[in-house]
Design an enzyme around this catalytic site. Structure first.
Site, PDB file in Angstrom:
ATOM      1  N   TYR A  13       4.642   9.536 -11.109  1.00  0.00           N
ATOM      2  CA  TYR A  13       3.606   8.779 -10.385  1.00  0.00           C
ATOM      3  C   TYR A  13       2.802   7.913 -11.351  1.00  0.00           C
ATOM      4  O   TYR A  13       2.541   6.734 -11.084  1.00  0.00           O
ATOM      5  CB  TYR A  13       2.685   9.762  -9.655  1.00  0.00           C
ATOM      6  CG  TYR A  13       1.643   9.106  -8.770  1.00  0.00           C
ATOM      7  CD1 TYR A  13       1.950   8.682  -7.481  1.00  0.00           C
ATOM      8  CD2 TYR A  13       0.328   8.922  -9.208  1.00  0.00           C
ATOM      9  CE1 TYR A  13       0.984   8.097  -6.655  1.00  0.00           C
ATOM     10  CE2 TYR A  13      -0.640   8.342  -8.396  1.00  0.00           C
ATOM     11  CZ  TYR A  13      -0.307   7.932  -7.121  1.00  0.00           C
ATOM     12  OH  TYR A  13      -1.268   7.344  -6.314  1.00  0.00           O
ATOM     13  N   ASN A  47       0.802  -1.225   0.000  1.00  0.00           N
ATOM     14  CA  ASN A  47       0.000   0.000   0.000  1.00  0.00           C
ATOM     15  C   ASN A  47       0.834   1.274   0.000  1.00  0.00           C
ATOM     16  O   ASN A  47       0.408   2.287  -0.548  1.00  0.00           O
ATOM     17  CB  ASN A  47      -0.921  -0.015   1.230  1.00  0.00           C
ATOM     18  CG  ASN A  47      -1.474   1.361   1.527  1.00  0.00           C
ATOM     19  OD1 ASN A  47      -2.415   1.831   0.883  1.00  0.00           O
ATOM     20  ND2 ASN A  47      -0.885   2.051   2.512  1.00  0.00           N
TER      21      ASN A  47
HETATM   22  P1  NAI Z   1      -1.026   8.573   3.031  1.00  0.00           P
HETATM   23  O1  NAI Z   1       0.067   9.556   2.783  1.00  0.00           O
HETATM   24  O2  NAI Z   1      -2.117   8.961   3.970  1.00  0.00           O
HETATM   25  O3  NAI Z   1      -0.408   7.178   3.516  1.00  0.00           O
HETATM   26  C1  NAI Z   1       0.725   6.633   2.883  1.00  0.00           C
HETATM   27  C2  NAI Z   1       1.630   6.020   3.948  1.00  0.00           C
HETATM   28  O4  NAI Z   1       2.774   5.473   3.268  1.00  0.00           O
HETATM   29  C3  NAI Z   1       2.137   7.054   4.944  1.00  0.00           C
HETATM   30  O5  NAI Z   1       1.946   6.604   6.269  1.00  0.00           O
HETATM   31  C4  NAI Z   1       3.607   7.180   4.619  1.00  0.00           C
HETATM   32  O6  NAI Z   1       4.427   7.475   5.751  1.00  0.00           O
HETATM   33  C5  NAI Z   1       3.913   5.797   4.044  1.00  0.00           C
HETATM   34  N1  NAI Z   1       5.124   5.834   3.241  1.00  0.00           N
HETATM   35  C6  NAI Z   1       5.508   6.767   2.355  1.00  0.00           C
HETATM   36  N2  NAI Z   1       6.722   6.501   1.887  1.00  0.00           N
HETATM   37  C7  NAI Z   1       7.135   5.367   2.507  1.00  0.00           C
HETATM   38  C8  NAI Z   1       8.312   4.614   2.458  1.00  0.00           C
HETATM   39  N3  NAI Z   1       9.352   4.976   1.700  1.00  0.00           N
HETATM   40  N4  NAI Z   1       8.403   3.501   3.223  1.00  0.00           N
HETATM   41  C9  NAI Z   1       7.375   3.138   4.043  1.00  0.00           C
HETATM   42  N5  NAI Z   1       6.225   3.829   4.130  1.00  0.00           N
HETATM   43  C10 NAI Z   1       6.109   4.933   3.375  1.00  0.00           C
HETATM   44  O7  NAI Z   1      -1.612   8.251   1.592  1.00  0.00           O
HETATM   45  P2  NAI Z   1      -2.747   7.238   1.077  1.00  0.00           P
HETATM   46  O8  NAI Z   1      -3.631   8.036   0.220  1.00  0.00           O
HETATM   47  O9  NAI Z   1      -3.323   6.457   2.173  1.00  0.00           O
HETATM   48  O10 NAI Z   1      -1.870   6.300   0.123  1.00  0.00           O
HETATM   49  C11 NAI Z   1      -1.895   4.886   0.170  1.00  0.00           C
HETATM   50  C12 NAI Z   1      -1.779   4.363  -1.251  1.00  0.00           C
HETATM   51  O11 NAI Z   1      -2.955   4.707  -1.964  1.00  0.00           O
HETATM   52  C13 NAI Z   1      -0.601   4.927  -2.042  1.00  0.00           C
HETATM   53  O12 NAI Z   1       0.031   3.871  -2.756  1.00  0.00           O
HETATM   54  C14 NAI Z   1      -1.270   5.909  -2.987  1.00  0.00           C
HETATM   55  O13 NAI Z   1      -0.517   6.076  -4.161  1.00  0.00           O
HETATM   56  C15 NAI Z   1      -2.588   5.221  -3.228  1.00  0.00           C
HETATM   57  N6  NAI Z   1      -3.649   6.074  -3.750  1.00  0.00           N
HETATM   58  C16 NAI Z   1      -4.170   7.109  -2.999  1.00  0.00           C
HETATM   59  C17 NAI Z   1      -5.167   7.894  -3.508  1.00  0.00           C
HETATM   60  C18 NAI Z   1      -5.781   9.025  -2.734  1.00  0.00           C
HETATM   61  O14 NAI Z   1      -6.591   9.787  -3.305  1.00  0.00           O
HETATM   62  N7  NAI Z   1      -5.466   9.186  -1.455  1.00  0.00           N
HETATM   63  C19 NAI Z   1      -5.708   7.663  -4.862  1.00  0.00           C
HETATM   64  C20 NAI Z   1      -5.089   6.550  -5.536  1.00  0.00           C
HETATM   65  C21 NAI Z   1      -4.110   5.803  -4.995  1.00  0.00           C
END
Ligand code: NAI
Length: 254
Positions: free
Chosen positions: A155, A89
């Site tokens: 991205y 994720n």
């Molecule tokens: P978020 O920023 O709330 O959570 C992402 C988490 O990943 C954070 O806790 C962050 O610390 C962690 N993270 C980032 N880089 C990291 C690394 N190098 N190693 C370990 N952990 C790391 O964002 P969200 O939205 O929950 O994102 C989750 C997934 O959903 C991502 O893959 C994102 O691309 C995808 N996504 C999100 C959308 C949205 O509208 N929020 C839409 C489509 C996809």
């Protein structure tokens, strides 16, 4: 309990979608090994679930670093002897720059986290799953895996690549007990904008993505994505393999 005793590794579990997946999986009986690079938020998720009476194992590390990514999966193997479910994720945004503007630094950082990370965890988990004879991998991609309009070149390319990893994994191991599917969330209320500070946005790319964003039909909650991850991880989805499933309120129906 839909996931009773299932050993589950979740990346990026300290926030947003990953946190919601960790919570719902723990409530459904999974033994969760949760990883994130953000130590304080990861600790907060761990203590909130412990207070609820559903302790999880937390591991702090950078998923883009092979040693950290492997250490996360290895923690599950060391402590439980197997990994039943892997949820890739963790992900970060780019700054909306097109290929003419993207820097090497941004390109490489986004690829490290969004593509290298899932490969590292999947590689080690797949070896264990093949030995066990079963396993489920859920990759959290994006509608940016299906269109060029949602983000910048880095991205968008990284999420297209994650679908490639999903389909390859599904095809390679379809007859050996591993299922691998991808979720493509639409606009979801999380902290992801933190990886895209306004002062670093490419103005032209942001305007193009902004045009596409005017078509967003609905804002989802992280729990909406977690519900789909729960379904894909469970036995009710036993013949769903190599699928790419949108959860976007109809954004990609355009
Ligand atoms: P978020 O920023 O709330 O959570 C992402 C988490 O990943 C954070 O806790 C962050 O610390 C962690 N993270 C980032 N880089 C990291 C690394 N190098 N190693 C370990 N952990 C790391 O964002 P969200 O939205 O929950 O994102 C989750 C997934 O959903 C991502 O893959 C994102 O691309 C995808 N996504 C999100 C959308 C949205 O509208 N929020 C839409 C489509 C996809």
């Amino acid at each position: 309990m839909q996931l009773d005793g299932k050993v589950t590794v979740i990346t990026g579990a300290a926030s947003g979608i990953g946190r919601a997946i960790a919570e719902v999986f723990a409530r459904e009986g999974a033994r969760v090994v949760a990883g994130d690079v953000n130590a304080s938020r990861m600790a907060e998720v761990g203590s909130a679930l412990a207070t609820e009476g559903r302790p999880i194992r937390t591991v702090v590390g950078d998923i883009g670093a092979r040693a950290d990514a492997e250490a996360l999966v290895q923690t599950a193997l060391d402590e439980h002897g197997r990994v039943d479910i892997l949820v890739n994720n963790a992900g970060i945004m780019d700054y909306m720059a097109g290929v003419g503007e993207v820097t090497d630094e941004v390109w490489q950082h986004v690829m490290r986290v969004n593509v290298d990370g899932p490969m590292y965890t999947s590689r080690l988990a797949a070896r264990a799953m093949l030995a066990q004879g079963h396993g489920v991998i859920v990759n959290v991609a994006s509608i940016a895996a299906l269109t060029g309009g949602a983000a910048g070149a880095a991205y968008t390319t990284s999420k297209h690549a994650l679908l490639g990893l999903t389909r390859s994994t599904a095809w390679m191991y379809a007859m050996r007990g591993i299922r691998c599917n991808a979720i493509c969330p639409g606009a979801t209320r999380t902290n992801i904008a933190e990886s895209m500070p306004a002062d670093r946005l490419d103005p032209t790319g942001a305007a193009r993505a902004g045009l596409f964003a005017t078509l967003i039909p609905a804002w989802l909650e992280s729990t909406d994505i977690a519900a789909l991850a729960l379904f894909l991880a469970g036995d009710a989805a036993r013949f769903i393999n190599g699928a790419v499933i949108t959860a976007d309120g109809g954004w990609m129906a355009l």
